[in-house]
Design an enzyme around this catalytic site. Sequence first.
Site, PDB file in Angstrom:
ATOM      1  N   VAL A   1       0.798  -1.024  -0.073  1.00 40.89           N
ATOM      2  CA  VAL A   1       0.161   0.061  -0.028  1.00 40.89           C
ATOM      3  C   VAL A   1       0.947   1.431   0.063  1.00 40.89           C
ATOM      4  CG1 VAL A   1      -2.063  -1.151   0.966  1.00 40.89           C
ATOM      5  CG2 VAL A   1      -0.290  -0.195   2.578  1.00 40.89           C
ATOM      6  N   ASP A   2       2.287   1.184   0.016  1.00 39.73           N
ATOM      7  CA  ASP A   2       3.116   1.942   0.023  1.00 39.73           C
ATOM      8  C   ASP A   2       3.208   2.777  -1.470  1.00 39.73           C
ATOM      9  OD1 ASP A   2       5.608   0.855  -1.356  1.00 39.73           O
ATOM     10  OD2 ASP A   2       5.679  -0.151   0.313  1.00 39.73           O
TER      11      ASP A   2
ATOM     12  N   HIS B   1      -4.043  -4.130  -3.452  1.00 36.63           N
ATOM     13  CA  HIS B   1      -4.635  -3.945  -2.043  1.00 36.63           C
ATOM     14  C   HIS B   1      -4.815  -2.521  -1.445  1.00 36.63           C
ATOM     15  CE1 HIS B   1      -3.063  -8.284  -0.504  1.00 36.63           C
ATOM     16  NE2 HIS B   1      -3.884  -8.233  -1.231  1.00 36.63           N
TER      17      HIS B   1
ATOM     18  N   THR C   1       7.381 -11.663  -1.607  1.00 41.72           N
ATOM     19  CA  THR C   1       5.992 -12.061  -1.281  1.00 41.72           C
ATOM     20  C   THR C   1       5.741 -13.489  -0.626  1.00 41.72           C
ATOM     21  OG1 THR C   1       3.404 -12.101  -1.659  1.00 41.72           O
ATOM     22  CG2 THR C   1       4.966 -12.318  -3.602  1.00 41.72           C
TER      23      THR C   1
ATOM     24  N   ASN D   1      13.316 -14.241  -3.159  1.00 39.71           N
ATOM     25  CA  ASN D   1      12.811 -14.077  -1.883  1.00 39.71           C
ATOM     26  C   ASN D   1      14.035 -14.554  -1.233  1.00 39.71           C
ATOM     27  OD1 ASN D   1      11.366 -14.601   0.639  1.00 39.71           O
ATOM     28  ND2 ASN D   1       9.719 -14.256  -0.502  1.00 39.71           N
ATOM     29  N   PRO D   2      14.185 -14.479   0.017  1.00 42.00           N
ATOM     30  CA  PRO D   2      15.259 -15.040   0.907  1.00 42.00           C
ATOM     31  C   PRO D   2      14.884 -16.341   1.405  1.00 42.00           C
ATOM     32  CG  PRO D   2      14.657 -13.017   2.046  1.00 42.00           C
ATOM     33  CD  PRO D   2      14.086 -13.198   0.811  1.00 42.00           C
TER      34      PRO D   2
HETATM   35  P1  OAD Z   1       4.418 -11.008   4.155  1.00 38.62           P
HETATM   36  O1  OAD Z   1       4.785 -10.104   5.191  1.00 38.62           O
HETATM   37  O2  OAD Z   1       3.479 -11.989   4.321  1.00 38.62           O
HETATM   38  O3  OAD Z   1       5.687 -11.622   3.633  1.00 38.62           O
HETATM   39  C1  OAD Z   1       6.775 -10.850   3.290  1.00 38.62           C
HETATM   40  C2  OAD Z   1       7.649 -11.945   2.487  1.00 38.62           C
HETATM   41  O4  OAD Z   1       8.789 -11.047   1.954  1.00 38.62           O
HETATM   42  C3  OAD Z   1       8.542 -13.026   2.824  1.00 38.62           C
HETATM   43  O5  OAD Z   1       8.379 -14.022   1.960  1.00 38.62           O
HETATM   44  C4  OAD Z   1       9.920 -12.864   3.242  1.00 38.62           C
HETATM   45  O6  OAD Z   1      10.454 -13.861   3.070  1.00 38.62           O
HETATM   46  C5  OAD Z   1      10.182 -11.640   2.118  1.00 38.62           C
HETATM   47  N1  OAD Z   1      11.054 -10.925   2.287  1.00 38.62           N
HETATM   48  C6  OAD Z   1      11.460 -10.508   3.533  1.00 38.62           C
HETATM   49  N2  OAD Z   1      12.635  -9.466   3.399  1.00 38.62           N
HETATM   50  C7  OAD Z   1      12.869  -9.535   1.930  1.00 38.62           C
HETATM   51  C8  OAD Z   1      13.847  -8.747   1.238  1.00 38.62           C
HETATM   52  N3  OAD Z   1      14.612  -7.886   1.577  1.00 38.62           N
HETATM   53  N4  OAD Z   1      13.681  -9.190  -0.206  1.00 38.62           N
HETATM   54  C9  OAD Z   1      12.865  -9.861  -0.795  1.00 38.62           C
HETATM   55  N5  OAD Z   1      11.903 -10.669   0.169  1.00 38.62           N
HETATM   56  C10 OAD Z   1      11.882 -10.196   1.356  1.00 38.62           C
HETATM   57  O7  OAD Z   1       4.078 -10.099   2.920  1.00 38.62           O
HETATM   58  P2  OAD Z   1       3.365 -10.138   1.536  1.00 38.62           P
HETATM   59  O8  OAD Z   1       3.414 -11.727   1.069  1.00 38.62           O
HETATM   60  O9  OAD Z   1       3.361  -9.049   0.598  1.00 38.62           O
HETATM   61  O10 OAD Z   1      -2.850  -7.794   2.776  1.00 38.62           O
HETATM   62  O11 OAD Z   1       1.501 -10.315   1.933  1.00 38.62           O
HETATM   63  C11 OAD Z   1       1.344  -9.100   2.492  1.00 38.62           C
HETATM   64  C12 OAD Z   1      -0.217  -9.053   2.518  1.00 38.62           C
HETATM   65  O12 OAD Z   1      -0.481  -9.568   3.480  1.00 38.62           O
HETATM   66  C13 OAD Z   1      -0.450  -7.369   2.805  1.00 38.62           C
HETATM   67  O13 OAD Z   1      -0.721  -6.908   1.349  1.00 38.62           O
HETATM   68  C14 OAD Z   1      -1.589  -7.340   3.548  1.00 38.62           C
HETATM   69  C15 OAD Z   1      -1.160  -8.814   4.313  1.00 38.62           C
HETATM   70  O14 OAD Z   1      -1.732  -9.299   5.395  1.00 38.62           O
HETATM   71  C16 OAD Z   1      -3.868  -7.498   3.348  1.00 38.62           C
HETATM   72  O15 OAD Z   1      -4.072  -6.657   4.184  1.00 38.62           O
HETATM   73  C17 OAD Z   1      -5.217  -8.132   2.714  1.00 38.62           C
END
Ligand code: OAD
Length: 259
Positions: free
Chosen positions: A112-113, A128, A199, A224-225
Amino acid sequence: MPYGAQSRAVTPELGTVVQKLRDARNVLVLSGAGVSAESNIPTFRGEDGWWRSLNPAELATFAAFKRDPRLVWEWYDYRRGLIANASPNAGHRALAGLETPAREVFTVTQNVDDLHERAGSHQVVHIHGSIWEVICLKDGKTYEDRRVPLPGLPPTCACGGLLRPGVVWFGEALPATACAQVEDYFHKSWIDVALVIGTEATFSYIGDWALRAKRSGALLVEINPSPTVLTQYVDVKLEGKAGEILQEVKKGLSLNPGP
Ligand code: OAD
């Protein structure tokens, strides 16, 4: 000199992605919270995502908002402050740099940023919603409000109605316009490379879009790590931080492809 002759970090997988991107006309990016992690925006499911010992997954619901709108707004006001003070990182910038007159990049972000846009990406769909939008629960109007911090919590509309953040909460439908834009993209584009970055891909539509791109011939790449539910289906997994890996990709693209 072919890519890889100079860089120690290069792997055959990275080389494959660079080669494919070099010739790509259409690139789909599916991004999540991990892309903004290196800009110090906490991810949702990481430990740093918790706020005042509250789980974001329990705050991002209409039920939580109905119960305590002020508390939920305090969390969003805090995140708005973080985002306002954050800058796009190397990952956002490298993605924006993939756009050329010959190569179109279409980004579907769960974030959302607005860091993709601030880095220079031109086609970004916020599936989102946006943290800078507010929706009036009384007159239904949506408008932008970028004030940080907001002057009073919970904020209200000129009509007196309670405002909610213009984001999608758990259990809510995705914005129709954003979905239509993604559908339209799939119908009119031949996708060469799909990059799924930062993600967990826990929402089924993210996995569906990634696999749809792969089925239609795209090279499906995950950056993704950690492993995710999508990892077993991707063609290439680049394990590591988005900023670092995308910088390597950018470096690779800027080098002469060789004979
Ligand atoms: P998550 O917070 O569920 O997952 C973050 C992902 O980023 C994980 O798979 C991490 O391993 C990865 N990660 C962390 N640091 C990283 C880096 N430096 N480079 C690459 N990857 C990295 O976030 P999302 O899958 O985006 O939705 O899900 C977020 C959504 O769930 C939001 O939009 C929100 C939330 O609940 C709603 O509110 C409907």
